[in-house]
Write a protein that holds these residues in place. Structure first.
Motif, PDB file in Angstrom:
ATOM      1  N   VAL A   1      48.998  21.153 -19.417  1.00 10.35           N
ATOM      2  CA  VAL A   1      49.206  21.795 -18.019  1.00 10.35           C
ATOM      3  C   VAL A   1      47.759  21.401 -17.299  1.00 10.35           C
ATOM      4  O   VAL A   1      46.749  21.293 -17.792  1.00 10.35           O
ATOM      5  CB  VAL A   1      49.529  23.398 -18.115  1.00 10.35           C
ATOM      6  N   SER A   2      47.746  21.635 -15.909  1.00 11.93           N
ATOM      7  CA  SER A   2      46.657  21.497 -15.472  1.00 11.93           C
ATOM      8  C   SER A   2      46.238  22.861 -14.412  1.00 11.93           C
ATOM      9  O   SER A   2      47.158  23.210 -14.019  1.00 11.93           O
ATOM     10  CB  SER A   2      46.633  20.355 -14.275  1.00 11.93           C
ATOM     11  N   LEU A   3      45.001  23.105 -14.369  1.00  8.09           N
ATOM     12  CA  LEU A   3      44.557  24.261 -13.690  1.00  8.09           C
ATOM     13  C   LEU A   3      44.792  24.002 -12.124  1.00  8.09           C
ATOM     14  O   LEU A   3      45.187  24.746 -11.453  1.00  8.09           O
ATOM     15  CB  LEU A   3      43.215  24.740 -13.909  1.00  8.09           C
ATOM     16  N   SER A   4      44.484  22.815 -11.777  1.00  2.00           N
ATOM     17  CA  SER A   4      44.661  22.322 -10.480  1.00  2.00           C
ATOM     18  C   SER A   4      44.526  20.787 -10.447  1.00  2.00           C
ATOM     19  O   SER A   4      43.343  20.326 -10.617  1.00  2.00           O
ATOM     20  CB  SER A   4      43.653  22.898  -9.552  1.00  2.00           C
ATOM     21  N   ALA A   5      45.432  20.117 -10.252  1.00  3.20           N
ATOM     22  CA  ALA A   5      45.741  18.615 -10.259  1.00  3.20           C
ATOM     23  C   ALA A   5      44.706  18.020  -9.285  1.00  3.20           C
ATOM     24  O   ALA A   5      43.954  16.867  -9.467  1.00  3.20           O
ATOM     25  CB  ALA A   5      46.999  18.211 -10.236  1.00  3.20           C
ATOM     26  N   LYS A   6      44.432  18.764  -8.014  1.00  2.00           N
ATOM     27  CA  LYS A   6      43.731  18.328  -6.992  1.00  2.00           C
ATOM     28  C   LYS A   6      42.254  18.780  -7.014  1.00  2.00           C
ATOM     29  O   LYS A   6      41.670  18.521  -6.103  1.00  2.00           O
ATOM     30  CB  LYS A   6      44.548  18.800  -5.637  1.00  2.00           C
ATOM     31  N   GLY A   7      41.965  19.492  -8.244  1.00  2.00           N
ATOM     32  CA  GLY A   7      40.435  19.945  -8.303  1.00  2.00           C
ATOM     33  C   GLY A   7      40.016  21.078  -7.673  1.00  2.00           C
ATOM     34  O   GLY A   7      38.787  21.263  -7.291  1.00  2.00           O
ATOM     35  N   ASP A   8      41.135  21.814  -7.205  1.00  2.00           N
ATOM     36  CA  ASP A   8      40.893  23.224  -6.400  1.00  2.00           C
ATOM     37  C   ASP A   8      40.377  24.118  -7.106  1.00  2.00           C
ATOM     38  O   ASP A   8      41.254  24.865  -7.935  1.00  2.00           O
ATOM     39  CB  ASP A   8      42.138  23.325  -5.322  1.00  2.00           C
ATOM     40  N   ILE A   9      39.340  24.621  -6.952  1.00  5.52           N
ATOM     41  CA  ILE A   9      38.795  25.783  -7.931  1.00  5.52           C
ATOM     42  C   ILE A   9      39.567  27.161  -7.775  1.00  5.52           C
ATOM     43  O   ILE A   9      39.686  27.733  -8.913  1.00  5.52           O
ATOM     44  CB  ILE A   9      37.199  25.835  -8.052  1.00  5.52           C
ATOM     45  N   ALA A  10      39.654  27.538  -6.692  1.00  7.96           N
ATOM     46  CA  ALA A  10      40.400  28.548  -6.430  1.00  7.96           C
ATOM     47  C   ALA A  10      41.627  28.755  -7.100  1.00  7.96           C
ATOM     48  O   ALA A  10      42.093  29.647  -7.767  1.00  7.96           O
ATOM     49  CB  ALA A  10      40.533  28.756  -5.029  1.00  7.96           C
ATOM     50  N   GLU A  11      42.490  27.610  -7.026  1.00  9.63           N
ATOM     51  CA  GLU A  11      43.694  27.476  -7.831  1.00  9.63           C
ATOM     52  C   GLU A  11      43.650  27.524  -9.154  1.00  9.63           C
ATOM     53  O   GLU A  11      44.301  27.968 -10.074  1.00  9.63           O
ATOM     54  CB  GLU A  11      44.408  25.957  -7.250  1.00  9.63           C
ATOM     55  N   ALA A  12      42.527  26.703  -9.630  1.00  9.28           N
ATOM     56  CA  ALA A  12      42.076  26.884 -11.046  1.00  9.28           C
ATOM     57  C   ALA A  12      42.014  28.331 -11.578  1.00  9.28           C
ATOM     58  O   ALA A  12      42.478  28.807 -12.687  1.00  9.28           O
ATOM     59  CB  ALA A  12      40.869  26.041 -11.481  1.00  9.28           C
TER      60      ALA A  12
END
Ligand code: AMP
Ligand code: MG
Length: 315
Positions: A262-273
């Protein structure tokens, strides 16, 4: 009032809030969504109600609780709010900032809330459901995260039921939490400086911008932060950090270019993570794989708070 052995779920509407407020006034435990994580709330002025929080969580009694208040006036009744506290409140309340402040002698809080310390940790939350509950109950509410002590924090009502199910009376179902990480904690010492006790959604730099840089005379060792234990947020299996690739026995939590299971955020967005972190840890804990690997998370901004939680999950 008699409390069921399995908690009821109520909608966060007028009837649900009224029922939750009634349970709280009667000394019961209510799980409630906040913008950070789900809280396990009890009336903060009752030793019996607060004792039920410690019992339900299996939380050590030396670990004080954050008290949630409806507004600045309510905070003023519990703590001595100096100029710095007012500046921070004006900028960050309601929101994800907790302040550790001198406790008023006549605050009327249960002694167990503050673990007998002369200070109290206060937060005015922004989540509309928690705000409605504070207003309807007309009480200061002690509310740590609604999970067993040391385990992963809940960001969804299902996490609460899985962790604390039979120990609580009511869960107000407000869906997923927006921020997904616990509040930043800042301690304001009388006269001489401040310190961040726990990184979170409000960054140390934002606090420093208002209060001035950390004064050199601040001696961090003098700041009491019981409960900030090295091991916390534990998913119950080994956790390896900064892992670009995972072994066959590892559940891989990805971020950015590292896909993972699973990805915390595929686009590398730390808030989403940050929002997804605990749900990913819950999923990793439930997977049949023996251990957990987590992709590198950048050590800046909110990434510092995410890394703080991951370090403790791995400890
Ligand atoms: P939690 O309720 O699990 O989010 O944790 C709250 C944390 O706030 C505790 O673990 C303490 O480290 C900190 N805290 C609460 N009250 C105080 C206080 N009076 N002085 C210093 N730290 C506090
Ligand atoms: Mg917690």
């Amino acid at each position: 009032m008699t409390f069921a052995s399995q908690p009821d779920f109520v909608a966060p509407d007028g009837a649900g809030i009224a029922m939750a407020a009634q349970v709280l006034r009667a000394g019961g435990l209510v799980a409630v969504p906040t913008e950070t994580v789900y809280g396990l709330a009890a009336r903060a002025d009752s030793d019996v109600a607060v004792a039920a929080i410690f019992r339900a969580k299996g939380r050590p009694s030396f670990n004080p609780l954050i008290v949630h208040v409806a507004d600045l006036a309510a905070a003023d009744r519990l703590a001595i709010m100096d100029e710095r506290a007012r500046l921070l409140a004006a900028r960050f309340w309601p929101g994800a900032l907790t302040m550790v402040l001198p406790l008023r002698a006549d605050a009327g809080l249960a002694a167990s809330v503050t673990a007998g310390l002369p200070t109290v940790a206060l937060r005015c939350p922004a989540h509309p459901v928690m705000r409605a509950l504070l207003a309807a109950s007309d009480l200061p509410l002690a509310a740590p995260s609604a999970n067993r002590s040391g385990a992963v924090s809940p960001t969804r009502p299902e996490h609460v039921r899985a962790s604390l199910g039979e120990a609580i009376d009511l869960i107000v179902d407000g869906g997923a939490c927006e921020l997904g990480l616990e509040s930043t904690i800042v301690a304001l010492r009388a006269g001489d400086g401040w310190a961040q006790l726990r990184p979170g959604p409000v960054s140390e730099a934002e606090i420093a911008a208002l209060l001035g840089e950390l004064p050199e005379i601040t001696d961090l060792s003098r700041i009491e932060a019981p409960g900030q234990l090295a091991s916390h947020y534990s998913p119950g299996k080994p956790v390896r950090l900064d892992a670009d690739v995972a072994g066959p026995d590892e559940f891989h939590i990805g971020f950015g270019p590292v896909a993972g299971h699973v990805s915390l955020s595929a686009k590398g967005d730390i808030a989403e993570a940050a929002t997804r972190l605990y749900a990913a840890l819950h999923e990793a804990a439930a997977s049949p794989l023996a251990s957990i690997a987590v992709a590198p998370i950048p050590a800046e901004g909110l990434g510092l708070a995410v890394r703080d939680r991951l370090r403790r999950a791995a400890a």
